[in-house]
Design an enzyme around this catalytic site. Structure first.
Site, PDB file in Angstrom:
ATOM      1  N   CYS A   2      39.751  53.722  44.681  1.00  0.00           N
ATOM      2  CA  CYS A   2      39.871  55.191  44.580  1.00  0.00           C
ATOM      3  C   CYS A   2      41.323  55.551  44.280  1.00  0.00           C
ATOM      4  O   CYS A   2      42.225  54.731  44.361  1.00  0.00           O
ATOM      5  CB  CYS A   2      39.452  55.824  45.908  1.00  0.00           C
ATOM      6  N   ARG A  27      41.418  54.934  36.171  1.00  0.00           N
ATOM      7  CA  ARG A  27      40.944  53.916  37.127  1.00  0.00           C
ATOM      8  C   ARG A  27      39.428  53.931  37.234  1.00  0.00           C
ATOM      9  O   ARG A  27      38.831  53.018  37.821  1.00  0.00           O
ATOM     10  CB  ARG A  27      41.540  54.178  38.515  1.00  0.00           C
ATOM     11  N   TRP A  73      35.753  56.106  43.797  1.00  0.00           N
ATOM     12  CA  TRP A  73      34.953  55.035  43.182  1.00  0.00           C
ATOM     13  C   TRP A  73      34.066  54.532  44.324  1.00  0.00           C
ATOM     14  O   TRP A  73      34.525  53.794  45.206  1.00  0.00           O
ATOM     15  CB  TRP A  73      35.875  53.940  42.660  1.00  0.00           C
ATOM     16  N   ASN A  99      41.598  55.277  50.408  1.00  0.00           N
ATOM     17  CA  ASN A  99      41.265  54.261  49.397  1.00  0.00           C
ATOM     18  C   ASN A  99      41.175  52.933  50.132  1.00  0.00           C
ATOM     19  O   ASN A  99      42.143  52.493  50.742  1.00  0.00           O
ATOM     20  CB  ASN A  99      42.353  54.209  48.324  1.00  0.00           C
ATOM     21  N   GLY A 100      40.001  52.311  50.125  1.00  0.00           N
ATOM     22  CA  GLY A 100      39.842  51.029  50.824  1.00  0.00           C
ATOM     23  C   GLY A 100      38.459  50.952  51.461  1.00  0.00           C
ATOM     24  O   GLY A 100      37.598  51.787  51.206  1.00  0.00           O
ATOM     25  N   GLU A 480      28.966  32.708  26.738  1.00  0.00           N
ATOM     26  CA  GLU A 480      29.873  33.818  27.061  1.00  0.00           C
ATOM     27  C   GLU A 480      31.161  33.722  26.261  1.00  0.00           C
ATOM     28  O   GLU A 480      31.664  34.726  25.739  1.00  0.00           O
ATOM     29  CB  GLU A 480      30.157  33.839  28.561  1.00  0.00           C
ATOM     30  N   LYS A 484      32.576  36.595  23.739  1.00  0.00           N
ATOM     31  CA  LYS A 484      33.922  37.180  23.863  1.00  0.00           C
ATOM     32  C   LYS A 484      34.656  37.119  22.524  1.00  0.00           C
ATOM     33  O   LYS A 484      35.243  38.090  22.073  1.00  0.00           O
ATOM     34  CB  LYS A 484      34.728  36.440  24.931  1.00  0.00           C
ATOM     35  N   GLU A 487      33.021  39.413  19.755  1.00  0.00           N
ATOM     36  CA  GLU A 487      32.989  40.870  19.962  1.00  0.00           C
ATOM     37  C   GLU A 487      34.375  41.506  19.895  1.00  0.00           C
ATOM     38  O   GLU A 487      34.490  42.691  19.596  1.00  0.00           O
ATOM     39  CB  GLU A 487      32.303  41.238  21.268  1.00  0.00           C
ATOM     40  N   HIS A 503      20.363  18.881  17.017  1.00  0.00           N
ATOM     41  CA  HIS A 503      19.074  19.409  16.528  1.00  0.00           C
ATOM     42  C   HIS A 503      19.295  20.531  15.533  1.00  0.00           C
ATOM     43  O   HIS A 503      18.579  21.524  15.527  1.00  0.00           O
ATOM     44  CB  HIS A 503      18.234  19.899  17.721  1.00  0.00           C
ATOM     45  N   LYS A 602      31.001  50.527  25.833  1.00  0.00           N
ATOM     46  CA  LYS A 602      31.091  49.855  27.124  1.00  0.00           C
ATOM     47  C   LYS A 602      29.724  49.799  27.792  1.00  0.00           C
ATOM     48  O   LYS A 602      29.404  48.851  28.482  1.00  0.00           O
ATOM     49  CB  LYS A 602      32.094  50.582  28.041  1.00  0.00           C
TER      50      LYS A 602
HETATM   51  C1  AGP Z   1      30.124  42.142  27.190  1.00  0.00           C
HETATM   52  O1  AGP Z   1      31.458  41.817  26.888  1.00  0.00           O
HETATM   53  C2  AGP Z   1      29.575  43.229  26.286  1.00  0.00           C
HETATM   54  N1  AGP Z   1      30.406  44.384  26.314  1.00  0.00           N
HETATM   55  C3  AGP Z   1      28.118  43.508  26.495  1.00  0.00           C
HETATM   56  O2  AGP Z   1      27.420  42.344  26.117  1.00  0.00           O
HETATM   57  C4  AGP Z   1      27.667  43.877  27.931  1.00  0.00           C
HETATM   58  O3  AGP Z   1      27.784  42.761  28.749  1.00  0.00           O
HETATM   59  C5  AGP Z   1      26.199  44.278  27.856  1.00  0.00           C
HETATM   60  O4  AGP Z   1      26.122  45.418  27.049  1.00  0.00           O
HETATM   61  C6  AGP Z   1      25.581  44.548  29.235  1.00  0.00           C
HETATM   62  O5  AGP Z   1      26.277  45.586  29.854  1.00  0.00           O
HETATM   63  P1  AGP Z   1      25.960  45.883  31.406  1.00  0.00           P
HETATM   64  O6  AGP Z   1      26.427  44.699  32.179  1.00  0.00           O
HETATM   65  O7  AGP Z   1      26.724  47.133  31.713  1.00  0.00           O
HETATM   66  O8  AGP Z   1      24.477  46.070  31.552  1.00  0.00           O
END
Ligand code: AGP
Length: 607
Positions: A2, A27, A73, A99-100, A480, A484, A487, A503, A602
Site C-alpha cells: 500500500c 504501485r 493493495w 502498509n504491511g 516460459e 519471455k 513477447e 521428433h 497486461k
Molecule cells: C506473460 O508474460 C504474458 N503477459 C501473458 O502470457 C500472461 O501471463 C497471460 O496473459 C495470463 O495473464 P494472467 O496471469 O493475468 O491470467
C-alpha cells in the site's frame, strides 16, 4: 504494497494528500482514502477505485492543514469502501493508515470485540486504531508505542488524533516510512515518490523507530522512548527513476524483486512445527483435502507455465494425479469433471477472460475451482470464492516475471500440504521446508551472473530464431523462457521438451538458430547433454544454463550461464531468472518498449 502519506503545515491538506497519493498510483492499488483534521475533528473520506474517483467526493473546500492518506493493495479483506484506509477507532477521533500485514490481528481483534469495540472492516489494520484508542490517555505517541508492543507482523503506519492538531505519529517495522522535511511543513510517506515534488530533504526511518512530527519539528525514538538522532539526506534521484526504485524499467525492478516476492508468497504459510503448509484461503477441511483424487490446473500464458510446473511437482511428490491445461482449450472441449477433482484457476490479474470463462464452465459442471491470483478481489478471486493469493505485489510490466515465481511458491506450498497428508515423512517435510527457506537467497545468488547474461543477450541479439529446451520440471521453464523472449524482443522463440527435439524440431537446427538448454544437475542431466550434442553435431549454437561447476556442460556448449547449485526440485526458480534477464537485455539491445511491448496487454480481458 500500500501507499501511505501524511502532511502537516500551512497548506490545505486535501490537495497535498490527493497529489501525493496520485504519485503513488504506479504501485498499483484498488482503493484510496484521506483523513483531514480541523477544529478538533477528523474527516475521513475513502472509497474503492482510483484517486480521480476519490477526488470527486472530497469537498474542494475541505478545511484542515494536517492529515493522512492511503492507497490500498488489498491483502486482508475484499476491495470495498469500508475496507479502504484510513481506519478509525469507535469514537472516530483516532485515524490511521497502514502498509504491511499484522499476522496476529485475529487474536487481537477477538479480544477487542470482547471488550466492546465495534469493527467496521474486515482488515487487519483496523485493529491498530482500536488498540491505540484503548491506550490513549492524552498522548498519541505514547499510545502508539504501547500498541506496537502487541503487534506481530509488518507495518509502516501514520496515526493522528483529533485532539492533537497538526501532529502525526509514524512508525516503521518491515514496511518503508520516510520523513520529508520542508520549510515550515513536514511529510511522512511510504515512498519518496509521494513527497519529492515538495522537498528533497528526507529522513529514512528504520525498523523499530517511531517519529512524532509537527510542521516545524520532528522527534525520532525507539519503542522504549530512547531518542534517536536521524540524519537528513538529500535525494538525488528524479521522480521517474524512483517509481522503479532505481531500475530503468519495471520489468528489471520486478525481476530483482523476486527474492522478496517469493518470501512474501510463503510468509505466514509454513507450519514449522508440523513441517507442512498452512493455506487458510483454501477453505477446505482436512477430510476434504484428503479426499482429493486429482488436481487440474487451468491458466493462460506465464500462469499456465507455472501451473505446468506445479502439476509435475504435485504428481511426483504428493502422488496426486495432476494435469495443467490451457484454459482457452478446456473451455470449448466440453470437459468431463470427475468426482473428487480439485481445479485451480491461476491468474496474476484475476481477469483473464480465457481463464475466467473456463472456470465458469467448470463450475457449471459442478467442479470445485480455487483461484490462485495476485490481485485481491479480482473477478477470478471473487467468483472462485476460495483460493490462495500469491502476494507478489503489483506487477506493472506486461511481461510477467515475479508473479511466475510467486505462483510456483504457492504450488510448492500446496504440494507440501498434500504430500504431508499422504506419504511424505516428517523428515521429508523438514527437507522441503528447508528448501523453501533457502529459496530467496538462492534466487539472489543467481543475480551474480547479471552482467554475463547481458553480454550473451547482446551477443545473440542478431539471431531471429531460438529454441528453448528443458526436461521434467524445467520443460515448462523452457516454455516460459521462450515466451519471455518473443513477447518483449519480438524474436521468434519456441520452447520444447529437450527429448522432443529429435521428433521434428532438430530439422530447424543450423548456425542461425541458437538453442538454449536448461541442464541442471538433476536426474535427466545426462540425457539433456546428449540432446545438446545432437544439436552441436549439426552446427547448432548452444547456450546452456547449468549448475555452477559443471565442467562437462561447459565443455559441450558454446556459452554457459550458471545458476546456484540446489536440490533438483528447486531449479525452476533458479533457471527462470536468467531467462527473464536474457529476454530483458535482448529487448533492451533491440530498443524495444520493454514494459509495454507492442500488441500486448497486461490483462487480456477480451477473447
Ligand atoms: C506473460 O508474460 C504474458 N503477459 C501473458 O502470457 C500472461 O501471463 C497471460 O496473459 C495470463 O495473464 P494472467 O496471469 O493475468 O491470467
Amino acid at each position: 504494497m500500500c501507499g501511505i502519506i501524511g502532511y502537516c503545515g500551512p497548506r490545505a491538506a486535501r490537495e497535498v494528500l490527493l497529489e501525493g497519493l496520485k504519485r503513488l498510483e504506479y504501485r498499483g492499488y484498488d482503493s484510496a482514502g484521506i483523513c483531514v483534521g480541523a477544529n478538533r475533528a477528523l474527516t475521513v473520506i475513502k472509497r474503492t477505485g482510483k484517486i480521480a474517483d476519490l477526488r470527486e467526493i472530497v469537498p474542494t473546500g475541505l478545511a484542515g492543514n494536517w492529515g493522512i492518506g492511503h492507497t490500498r493493495w488489498a491483502t486482508h479483506g475484499e476491495v470495498t469502501d469500508v475496507n479502504a484506509h484510513p481506519h478509525t477507532n469507535c469514537a472516530g477521533d483516532i485515524a490511521l493508515v497502514h502498509n504491511g500485514i499484522i499476522e496476529n490481528f485475529a487474536a487481537l481483534k477477538e479480544k477487542l470485540v470482547h471488550d466492546g469495540h465495534v469493527f467496521r472492516s474486515e482488515t487487519d489494520s483496523e485493529v491498530i486504531a482500536h488498540l491505540v484508542s484503548d491506550f490513549y490517555e492524552g498522548d498519541l505517541e505514547a499510545a502508539v508505542k504501547e500498541t506496537l508492543q502487541l503487534l506481530k507482523g509488518t507495518y509502516g503506519l501514520i496515526c493522528v488524533h483529533a485532539s492533537e492538531p497538526d501532529r502525526l505519529v509514524g512508525a516503521r517495522n518491515g514496511s518503508p516510512l520516510v520523513l520529508g522535511v520542508g520549510g515550515d511543513e513536514m511529510f511522512l510517506a511510504s515512498d519518496v515518490m509521494a513527497i519529492l515534488s515538495h522537498t528533497k530533504q528526507v529522513v529514512y526511518l528504520e525498523d523499530g523507530e517511531v517519529v512524532r512530527v509537527q510542521r516545524d519539528s520532528y522527534h525520532a525514538s525507539d519503542l522504549r522512548d530512547r531518542r534517536i538522532d536521524k540524519k537528513v539526506e538529500t535525494i538525488s534521484w528524479e521522480l521517474d527513476t524512483i517509481e522503479k526504485q532505481g531500475h530503468p524499467h519495471y520489468m528489471e525492478k520486478e525481476i530483482f524483486e523476486q527474492p522478496d516476492s517469493v518470501l512474501r508468497a510463503m510468509q505466514g504459510r509454513i507450519d514449522h512445527e508440523n513441517l507442512t503448509a498452512h493455506l487458510g484461503g483454501l477453505n477446505m477441511t482436512e477430510s476434504e483435502l484428503l479426499g482429493i483424487e486429482r488436481v487440474k490446473i487451468i491458466a493462460a500464458g506465464t500462469s499456465f507455465h507455472a501451473g505446468l510446473v506445479g502439476s509435475y511437482l504435485m504428481e511426483s511428490i504428493a502422488r496426486i494425479p495432476c494435469g495443467a491445461e490451457l484454459a482457452s482449450e478446456l473451455r470449448y472441449r466440453n470437459p468431463v469433471v470427475e468426482r473428487n477433482s480439485l481445479y485451480f484457476a491461476v491468474s496474476q490479474s484475476g481477469e483473464t477472460i480465457d481463464t475466467l470463462s473456463a472456470m465458469r464452465e467448470l463450475k457449471r459442471k459442478g467442479a470445485k475451482v480455487l483461484g490462485v491470483c495476485n490481485v485481491v478481489g479480482s473477478t477470478i478471486a471473487r467468483e472462485s470464492g476460495a483460493g490462495v493469493y500469491i502476494h507478489s505485489g503489483p506487477e506493472i510490466a506486461v511481461a510477467s516475471t515475479k508473479a511466475f515465481t510467486s505462483q510456483l511458491t504457492v504450488f510448492y506450498l500446496f504440494t507440501l500440504l498434500l504430500a504431508r497428508m499422504h506419504n511424505m515423512s516428517f523428515e521429508g517435510g523438514k527437507e522441503f521446508v528447508d528448501g523453501l527457506a533457502a529459496l530467496p537467497d538462492l534466487i539472489r545468488g543467481g543475480f551474480e551472473e547479471q552482467n554475463h547474461i547481458r553480454a550473451l543477450a547482446e551477443k545473440y541479439s542478431r539471431y531471429r530464431d531460438f529454441l528453448f529446451l528443458g526436461r521434467g520440471l524445467n520443460y515448462p521453464v523452457a516454455l516460459e523462457g521462450a515466451l519471455k523472449l518473443k513477447e518483449i524482443s519480438y524474436i521468434h522463440a519456441e520452447g520444447y521438451s529437450a527429448a522432443e527435439i529429435k521428433h521434428g524440431p532438430i530439422a530447424l537446427i543450423n548456425e542461425e538458430t541458437p538453442s538454449i538448454f536448461l541442464v541442471p544437475n538433476d536426474r535427466l542431466r545426462e540425457k539433456v547433454i546428449s540432446n545438446m550434442k545432437e544439436v552441436k553435431a549439426r552446427k547448432g549454437k548452444v547456450i546452456a544454463l547449468c549448475a555452477s561447476g559443471d565442467e562437462e556442460v561447459r565443455d559441450t556448449a558454446d556459452d554457459v550461464i550458471t545458476v546456484p547449485r540446489a536440490g533438483e526440485i528447486w531449479y525452476p526458480f533458479l533457471m527462470v531468472v536468467p531467462l527473464q534477464l536474457f529476454a530483458y537485455y535482448t529487448a533492451l539491445k533491440l530498443g524495444r518498449n520493454v514494459d509495454q511491448p507492442r500488441n500486448l496487454a497486461k490483462s487480456v480481458t477480451v477473447e
